[in-house]
Design a protein around this motif. Sequence first.
Motif, PDB file in Angstrom:
ATOM      1  N   LEU A  76       1.004 -15.208   4.412  1.00 28.37           N
ATOM      2  CA  LEU A  76       1.429 -15.688   5.728  1.00 28.37           C
ATOM      3  C   LEU A  76       1.575 -17.200   5.685  1.00 28.37           C
ATOM      4  O   LEU A  76       0.598 -17.926   5.509  1.00 28.37           O
ATOM      5  CB  LEU A  76       0.409 -15.280   6.795  1.00 28.37           C
ATOM      6  N   LEU A  96      -1.398  -9.280  11.433  1.00 27.61           N
ATOM      7  CA  LEU A  96      -1.021  -8.820  10.098  1.00 27.61           C
ATOM      8  C   LEU A  96      -2.192  -8.153   9.391  1.00 27.61           C
ATOM      9  O   LEU A  96      -2.025  -7.126   8.728  1.00 27.61           O
ATOM     10  CB  LEU A  96      -0.521  -9.998   9.260  1.00 27.61           C
ATOM     11  N   LYS A  97      -3.368  -8.727   9.528  1.00 29.64           N
ATOM     12  CA  LYS A  97      -4.557  -8.147   8.901  1.00 29.64           C
ATOM     13  C   LYS A  97      -4.780  -6.729   9.412  1.00 29.64           C
ATOM     14  O   LYS A  97      -5.065  -5.810   8.632  1.00 29.64           O
ATOM     15  CB  LYS A  97      -5.775  -9.018   9.187  1.00 29.64           C
ATOM     16  N   LEU A 115      -2.062  -4.292   8.053  1.00 28.24           N
ATOM     17  CA  LEU A 115      -2.174  -4.010   6.622  1.00 28.24           C
ATOM     18  C   LEU A 115      -3.436  -3.228   6.265  1.00 28.24           C
ATOM     19  O   LEU A 115      -3.580  -2.768   5.127  1.00 28.24           O
ATOM     20  CB  LEU A 115      -2.160  -5.319   5.827  1.00 28.24           C
ATOM     21  N   LEU A 154      -3.872  -9.753   2.134  1.00 30.99           N
ATOM     22  CA  LEU A 154      -3.282 -10.789   2.977  1.00 30.99           C
ATOM     23  C   LEU A 154      -3.775 -12.147   2.511  1.00 30.99           C
ATOM     24  O   LEU A 154      -4.979 -12.399   2.466  1.00 30.99           O
ATOM     25  CB  LEU A 154      -3.670 -10.583   4.444  1.00 30.99           C
ATOM     26  N   ALA A 187      -9.234 -12.832   5.667  1.00 32.47           N
ATOM     27  CA  ALA A 187      -8.117 -12.673   4.738  1.00 32.47           C
ATOM     28  C   ALA A 187      -8.635 -12.510   3.306  1.00 32.47           C
ATOM     29  O   ALA A 187      -9.757 -12.902   2.977  1.00 32.47           O
ATOM     30  CB  ALA A 187      -7.176 -13.869   4.825  1.00 32.47           C
TER      31      ALA A 187
END
Length: 213
Positions: free
Chosen positions: A41, A58-59, A62, A69, A83
């Motif tokens: 990212l 996003l975490k 996914l 990530l 992350a």
Amino acid sequence: MPIDPSRYRLCLVTDRALGRGRPLVEIVMEAVAGGVTMVQLREKSATTRAFLEEARALKAALAGRGVPLIVNDRTDVALAVGADGVHVGQTDMPVEAVRAIVGPDVAIGLSITDAGQIARADAGAADYLGIGPLHPQKTKPDASAPLELGGFAKLRRMTGKPVLAIGGVKAEDVPMLVEEGATGVAVVSAIMAAEDPEVAARAFVDAWKSETR
């Protein structure tokens, strides 16, 4: 090593400016469906809060997919969302300082553009290196001169660490990069700007498969 080296095979580096106005998470997940194995990212202009919210989204998206990530530059954001890694450049916090903050279980990547950088202790302390730019590219206005394949190969031979080629990389570059020892490729425009990110990602996957049969 915090991340299985096989996850370095196809890293998508995000750039929302290339996304045709589509939600970033939507683009990323389509690319993951096409075979992206790691996501970095990168948010150069977002506020800290917006960056944090995007990283959290996003975490969550996914989760359970085995796709790490990585957060670009911002160690604080990486820690806040749990992350899998942090990627830093030559003007960011030194790798050893990042390690002191994140601990041993978070991967740290470092951008490399020349032989002088790869010979420094900073590169030795990183878990993986992003070497580039391979070709001229527009996603970073301050990018260094392109290395092209010969320059990449020279730097790759200077380290035994996992190495990702980055900077204008296209699927047709994969055979030559594999031959020169690339662990993987980090892709921005070829996937982020694609009309169909899943199809674009699959082209890279197919190129890798053709070289490893």
